[in-house]
Enzyme design. Structure first.
Site, mmCIF file in Angstrom:
data_model
loop_
_atom_site.group_PDB
_atom_site.id
_atom_site.type_symbol
_atom_site.label_atom_id
_atom_site.label_comp_id
_atom_site.label_asym_id
_atom_site.label_seq_id
_atom_site.Cartn_x
_atom_site.Cartn_y
_atom_site.Cartn_z
ATOM 1 N N LYS A 264 0.862 -1.184 0.000
ATOM 2 C CA LYS A 264 0.000 0.000 0.000
ATOM 3 C C LYS A 264 0.903 1.239 0.000
ATOM 4 C CE LYS A 264 -4.396 1.378 1.992
ATOM 5 N NZ LYS A 264 -5.536 1.030 2.830
ATOM 6 N N GLU A 347 -19.741 -5.681 9.270
ATOM 7 C CA GLU A 347 -20.742 -4.917 10.012
ATOM 8 C C GLU A 347 -21.824 -5.824 10.573
ATOM 9 O OE1 GLU A 347 -19.547 -4.022 7.016
ATOM 10 O OE2 GLU A 347 -18.571 -2.105 7.425
ATOM 11 N N ARG A 375 -25.606 -2.161 6.085
ATOM 12 C CA ARG A 375 -25.275 -3.576 5.887
ATOM 13 C C ARG A 375 -25.873 -4.490 6.955
ATOM 14 N NH1 ARG A 375 -20.366 -4.935 2.758
ATOM 15 N NH2 ARG A 375 -21.069 -4.048 0.799
HETATM 16 C C1 TPP Z 1 -18.943 -2.092 3.931
HETATM 17 C C2 TPP Z 1 -17.774 -1.184 4.154
HETATM 18 N N1 TPP Z 1 -17.219 -1.105 5.384
HETATM 19 C C3 TPP Z 1 -16.163 -0.304 5.592
HETATM 20 C C4 TPP Z 1 -15.639 0.437 4.564
HETATM 21 C C5 TPP Z 1 -14.509 1.406 4.819
HETATM 22 N N2 TPP Z 1 -13.292 0.978 4.121
HETATM 23 C C6 TPP Z 1 -12.937 1.493 2.932
HETATM 24 S S1 TPP Z 1 -11.519 0.885 2.332
HETATM 25 C C7 TPP Z 1 -11.358 -0.120 3.652
HETATM 26 C C8 TPP Z 1 -10.178 -1.041 3.736
HETATM 27 C C9 TPP Z 1 -10.160 -1.966 2.583
HETATM 28 O O1 TPP Z 1 -9.049 -2.785 2.661
HETATM 29 P P1 TPP Z 1 -8.613 -3.562 1.364
HETATM 30 O O2 TPP Z 1 -9.800 -4.122 0.696
HETATM 31 O O3 TPP Z 1 -7.561 -4.519 1.766
HETATM 32 O O4 TPP Z 1 -8.044 -2.430 0.413
HETATM 33 P P2 TPP Z 1 -6.675 -1.601 0.580
HETATM 34 O O5 TPP Z 1 -7.072 -0.259 1.073
HETATM 35 O O6 TPP Z 1 -5.777 -2.338 1.505
HETATM 36 O O7 TPP Z 1 -6.124 -1.554 -0.800
HETATM 37 C C10 TPP Z 1 -12.399 0.057 4.570
HETATM 38 C C11 TPP Z 1 -12.524 -0.626 5.871
HETATM 39 C C12 TPP Z 1 -16.257 0.337 3.306
HETATM 40 N N3 TPP Z 1 -15.862 1.058 2.272
HETATM 41 N N4 TPP Z 1 -17.300 -0.486 3.126
#
Ligand code: TPP
Ligand code: DXP
Ligand code: MG
Length: 587
Positions: A264, A347, A375
């Site tokens: 990242k 969630e 959700r």
């Molecule tokens: C249902 C939901 N819960 C929480 C989030 C907030 N959120 C956005 S990105 C993220 C992390 C995602 O991690 P990953 O899929 O590994 O992507 P990375 O940022 O590491 O590339 C979170 C928790 C969201 N967008 N949707």
């Protein structure tokens, strides 16, 4: 490696020659490394100008190039999970010159959007939907006799949600031409939590001795058990292994899985060193702009309340579904690690887990963004409310949220919660009320929700005390007037007061949407012919609707005007601009 975000547009001649993926596909493979370098330089510059999601996009620069290079987009499909990493995709698909408009009113959206481009196959913003949506596309194309390929790109964080596993479970037992690319950077917004993250990370360490590009038998076991054909993990920044692995996966029929590892924030030294801090950034201000002192937000005050209350009550448990920084559980998590749970992007589980905790005598507090609470609706009804369990929901980012736009706006929680028997719903006008309402919800026996907005409010330095509010009682702020009464629900009390002062109206801070202070409303109905309600929520079904339902059952002859978010999608812009265009428009 970049160490600074450029403040002037960098020289990117090769990137500038690519208006659409077809231009990219005309280049020899050897030039892809140079494209990646120029794409990163441009991305750093453009996000520096607009602010927005940062680390995730930098991490998928090579993957984005490789996918557009090998697929026949837009005929083939590409679904980006969450979509916060889709900026490089936007740059390569005809939107490079619009990147500086991103997140501004009428500018590019911060997530993929079908209306924005034919290259955006699916609108996202919430996580873990990509495999389901991609499977739908692959199955439909197959039924329609179209020979296409469909790729879902999902992060290791997004993979923790139940929905992703529901889709894997289904996809693997179809013969759809779907490729799932797991972009494993060992990060969610914060550290990725849970057994799956640990399993992937542990296997990766074990597999470090593998030769470049060879398969991990240990990780393969998990996905092959679900009947996917697995390959990886491979270095997702190295075209030499990425291109052949993708070619292989794309040429095989049926459900395929490619596991790549990435960093990242790749290529920008500060983001590699601090991926949490660089998940998203605010736009760069010219050095001549005086630095604003940062005011504590509603989320920060929630964090302080949680810590304070946990110090007094050993039964308190704090839960977050993968948003510890955003919801500000950091101080609490450090002080009480054994009572803190980041359950990953889950969630639904967060709420039912809280229900279980409440059954066994603890006092769970779930910090959850309004938009993500959507959700977990059945879990709230079936697992918490029907059993009248003692769970406090700290509903953050309620109302319009600004630049993240419609996918992230918290416009529907009052409507959703209000019809659930036994729910207590509170709408603080400022941070002082937020504190008192958190006290009240925490002491209340049964489910309660306190909904508060993104950012800060009118009382930046509340007094932290243990006072509890009488349930269902409003606060009459300006009395002794007749004619029109303004009923304020939530953070726009200052605007409501301005109107009340100007027009000589009565002013009430309603505080509770449920139970509604019908006693006070009945008294006001005797001397007032008009009510005006104000809320940071959809007009349909919100707090004003609760008032409408009550007055409709009386024989009051007056009128009610409901000010809230109108019945349309409110696009990205600053929160202030969104409010001016909607809630404040007719005030
Ligand atoms: C249902 C939901 N819960 C929480 C989030 C907030 N959120 C956005 S990105 C993220 C992390 C995602 O991690 P990953 O899929 O590994 O992507 P990375 O940022 O590491 O590339 C979170 C928790 C969201 N967008 N949707
Ligand atoms: C993509 C996503 O869902 C999160 O990164 C979200 O944008 C965070 O919002 P806040 O900035 O309000 O915490
Ligand atoms: Mg990740």
């Amino acid at each position: 490696m970049f160490t600074h975000i450029p403040t002037t547009r960098p020289d990117t001649p090769l990137l500038d020659s690519i208006d659409f993926p077809a231009d990219l596909r005309r280049l020899p493979e050897e030039q892809l490394v140079e494209i990646a370098q120029q794409l990163r330089a441009f991305l750093l510059y453009s996000v520096g100008q607009t602010g927005g999601h940062f680390g995730a996009g930098l991490g998928v620069v090579e993957l984005t190039i490789a996918l557009h290079y090998l697929l026949n987009t837009p005929k083939d499909h590409m679904v980006w999970d969450v979509g916060h990493q889709s900026y490089p995709h936007k740059i390569l698909t005809g939107r490079r010159e619009q990147m500086l408009s991103m997140r501004h009113k009428d500018g590019l959206a911060p997530f993929p959007r079908r209306e924005e481009s034919i290259y955006d196959d699916f609108g996202t913003g919430h996580s873990s939907t990509s495999i389901s949506a991609a499977l739908g596309m692959a199955v439909a194309d197959q039924l329609n006799g179209k020979e296409t390929k469909t790729v879902a790109i999902i992060g290791d964080g997004a993979l923790t949600a139940g929905m992703a596993f529901e889709a894997l479970n289904h996809a693997a037992h179809t013969n759809a031409n779907i490729l799932v690319v797991l972009n494993d950077n060992d990060m969610s917004i914060s550290r990725n939590e849970g057994g799956l993250a640990t399993y992937l990370a542990k296997n990766l360490k074990k597999d470090l001795k593998r030769t470049k590009g060879s398969r991990s038998e240990t990780t393969a076991a998990l996905f092959e058990a679900l009947a996917f054909e697995y390959r990886g993990p491979i270095d997702g920044h190295d075209f030499e292994v990425l291109l052949p692995a993708l070619k292989d996966a794309l040429h095989k029929p049926g459900p395929q899985f490619l596991h790549i590892t990435t960093q990242k924030g790749k290529g920008f030294q500060p983001a590699e060193a601090d991926p949490v801090g660089y998940h998203a950034i605010t736009k760069l201000e010219p050095i001549t702009t005086p630095k604003k002192t940062k005011q504590a937000t509603f989320a920060n005050h929630f964090g302080r309340w949680l810590l304070h209350t946990a110090q007094q009550d050993k039964r308190l448990i704090g839960i977050t579904p993968a948003m510890p920084e955003g919801s500000d559980l950091i101080a609490f998590s450090q002080a009480f690690p054994e009572r803190y749970f980041d359950v990953a992007i889950a969630e639904q589980h967060a709420l039912t887990f809280a229900a279980g905790l409440a059954c066994a005598g603890t006092k769970p507090v779930v910090a959850i963004y309004s938009t993500f609470l959507q959700r977990a609706y059945d879990q709230l009804i079936h697992d918490i409310a029907i059993q009248s369990l003692d769970v406090l929901l700290a509903v953050d980012r309620a109302g319009l949220v600004g630049e993240d736009g419609a996918t992230h706006a918290g416009c529907f929680d009052i409507a959703a919660l209000r019809c659930i028997p036994g729910m207590v719903i509170m709408t603080p006008a400022d941070e002082q009320e937020q504190w008192l309402m958190l006290n009240t919800g925490y002491q209340h026996k049964g489910p309660a929700a306190v909904r508060y907005p993104r950012g800060s409010g009118a009382c930046p330095t509340p007094i932290y005390n243990d006072e509890i509010l009488p349930i269902g009682k409003a606060r009459l702020l300006i009395s002794g007037r007749s004619g029109t009464a303004i009923l304020n629900f939530g953070p726009f009390l200052a605007e409501a007061k301005k109107l009340a002062d100007k027009e000589q109206h009565t002013l009430v801070d309603m505080r509770f949407v449920k139970p509604l202070d019908t006693e006070l409303l009945s008294i006001l109905m005797k001397t007032h012919q008009h009510f005006i309600s104000i809320e940071d929520h959809a007009v349909q079904g919100g707090a004003g609707s609760a008032v409408a339902e009550f007055v409709a059952q009386s024989n009051w002859q007056g009128t009610l005007k409901i000010h809230g978010i109108p019945d349309r999608w409110i696009e990205h812009a600053s929160r202030e601009a969104q409010c001016v265009d909607t809630i404040f428009k007719y005030l």
